[in-house]
Enzyme design. Structure first.
Site, PDB file in Angstrom:
ATOM      1  N   HIS A   1       0.832  -1.200   0.000  1.00 14.19           N
ATOM      2  CA  HIS A   1       0.000   0.000   0.000  1.00 14.19           C
ATOM      3  C   HIS A   1       0.865   1.248   0.000  1.00 14.19           C
ATOM      4  O   HIS A   1       2.079   1.181   0.208  1.00 14.19           O
ATOM      5  CB  HIS A   1      -0.958  -0.004   1.205  1.00 14.19           C
ATOM      6  CG  HIS A   1      -0.293  -0.177   2.537  1.00 14.19           C
ATOM      7  ND1 HIS A   1       0.676   0.668   3.025  1.00 14.19           N
ATOM      8  CD2 HIS A   1      -0.456  -1.123   3.488  1.00 14.19           C
ATOM      9  CE1 HIS A   1       1.047   0.262   4.212  1.00 14.19           C
ATOM     10  NE2 HIS A   1       0.400  -0.844   4.512  1.00 14.19           N
TER      11      HIS A   1
HETATM   12  P1  TYD Z   1      -2.261  -3.788   7.339  1.00 16.98           P
HETATM   13  O1  TYD Z   1      -2.214  -2.359   6.911  1.00 16.98           O
HETATM   14  O2  TYD Z   1      -2.818  -4.766   6.359  1.00 16.98           O
HETATM   15  O3  TYD Z   1      -0.811  -4.259   7.775  1.00 16.98           O
HETATM   16  P2  TYD Z   1       0.540  -4.302   6.903  1.00 16.98           P
HETATM   17  O4  TYD Z   1       0.761  -2.914   6.397  1.00 16.98           O
HETATM   18  O5  TYD Z   1       1.582  -4.706   7.856  1.00 16.98           O
HETATM   19  O6  TYD Z   1       0.398  -5.306   5.812  1.00 16.98           O
HETATM   20  O7  TYD Z   1      -3.053  -3.852   8.693  1.00 16.98           O
HETATM   21  C1  TYD Z   1      -3.622  -5.051   9.204  1.00 16.98           C
HETATM   22  C2  TYD Z   1      -4.893  -4.717   9.956  1.00 16.98           C
HETATM   23  O8  TYD Z   1      -4.602  -3.906  11.095  1.00 16.98           O
HETATM   24  C3  TYD Z   1      -5.897  -3.949   9.122  1.00 16.98           C
HETATM   25  O9  TYD Z   1      -7.194  -4.433   9.442  1.00 16.98           O
HETATM   26  C4  TYD Z   1      -5.791  -2.529   9.616  1.00 16.98           C
HETATM   27  C5  TYD Z   1      -5.347  -2.679  11.047  1.00 16.98           C
HETATM   28  N1  TYD Z   1      -4.474  -1.589  11.543  1.00 16.98           N
HETATM   29  C6  TYD Z   1      -4.941  -0.713  12.497  1.00 16.98           C
HETATM   30  O10 TYD Z   1      -6.097  -0.800  12.969  1.00 16.98           O
HETATM   31  N2  TYD Z   1      -4.108   0.285  12.954  1.00 16.98           N
HETATM   32  C7  TYD Z   1      -2.836   0.429  12.471  1.00 16.98           C
HETATM   33  O11 TYD Z   1      -2.101   1.346  12.903  1.00 16.98           O
HETATM   34  C8  TYD Z   1      -2.367  -0.501  11.450  1.00 16.98           C
HETATM   35  C9  TYD Z   1      -0.977  -0.382  10.895  1.00 16.98           C
HETATM   36  C10 TYD Z   1      -3.224  -1.485  11.046  1.00 16.98           C
END
Ligand code: TYD
Length: 141
Positions: A51
Site C-alpha cells: 500500500h
Molecule cells: P495492514 O495495513 O494490512 O498491515 P501491513 O501494512 O503490515 O500489511 O493492517 C492489518 C490490519 O490492522 C488492518 O485491518 C488494519 C489494522 N491496523 C490498524 O487498525 N491500525 C494500524 O495502525 C495498522 C498499521 C493497522
C-alpha cells in the site's frame, strides 16, 4: 521521490551491559511520532504492506531479525535490507511499499507520523499508478 527513501543510522550507547538505541521524534527522524506498531510472526513467504499512504510518513526498523522493504514511486523501485537494530528506513508520503523476506525472529517496528486512518491508505496498485501519473501531469502543467 524514491531518492527520499533513506536509511537512517541511529545513535547507540552500548556498554558492557548491552546496547541501547535512541530515536527521538523530530530529531533522529523528520516527524513527530504519533503512532507505533510492530509486525512479527510473519512467515518467510508473506508479503505485507502492499500500500501507499496519502498522509503518513514512516520509519521502519527491524529491532530483531531481518526483512526487506521494496519501495516504488510508480516510476522506479528500490530494495532496502533491514538487517541491523540501529538502522531504519524513512518512507515519505505516497510511496508504495512491500515488506517481505521476514526472518523467523523478525520484529519490524514501524513509527508513523499520523494516527491510523484507513481512508488514507491506497491499497490498489493500478489506482496508485493513476494517482502518481496525475500528480506528475499536475506538477508539469
Ligand atoms: P495492514 O495495513 O494490512 O498491515 P501491513 O501494512 O503490515 O500489511 O493492517 C492489518 C490490519 O490492522 C488492518 O485491518 C488494519 C489494522 N491496523 C490498524 O487498525 N491500525 C494500524 O495502525 C495498522 C498499521 C493497522
Amino acid at each position: 521521490m524514491i531518492d527520499d527513501c533513506k536509511l537512517i543510522e541511529f545513535s547507540q550507547k552500548g556498554d558492557e551491559r548491552g546496547h541501547l538505541v535512541i530515536i527521538e521524534g523530530n530529531e533522529d527522524i523528520p516527524f513527530d511520532i504519533k503512532r507505533v506498531f510492530y509486525i512479527y510472526g510473519s512467515d518467510h513467504d508473506v508479503i505485507r504492506g502492499r500500500h501507499a499512504n496519502y498522509n503518513s510518513e514512516f520509519v521502519l526498523i527491524n529491532v530483531s531479525g531481518t526483512s526487506k522493504i521494496k519501495v516504488d514511486d510508480g516510476s522506479s523501485q528500490r530494495v532496502f535490507d533491514l538487517d541491523r537494530p540501529h538502522i531504519g528506513i524513512y518512507l515519505p508520503r505516497l510511496v508504495w511499499k512491500d515488506m517481505y523476506d521476514f526472518s523467523e525472529d523478525s520484529v519490524l517496528l514501524c513509527l508513523a507520523s499520523e494516527h491510523y486512518d484507513a481512508e488514507e491508505y491506497i491499497r490498489d496498485y493500478d489506482r496508485y499508478l493513476e494517482i502518481m501519473k496525475k500528480g506528475k501531469t499536475a506538477n508539469n502543467a
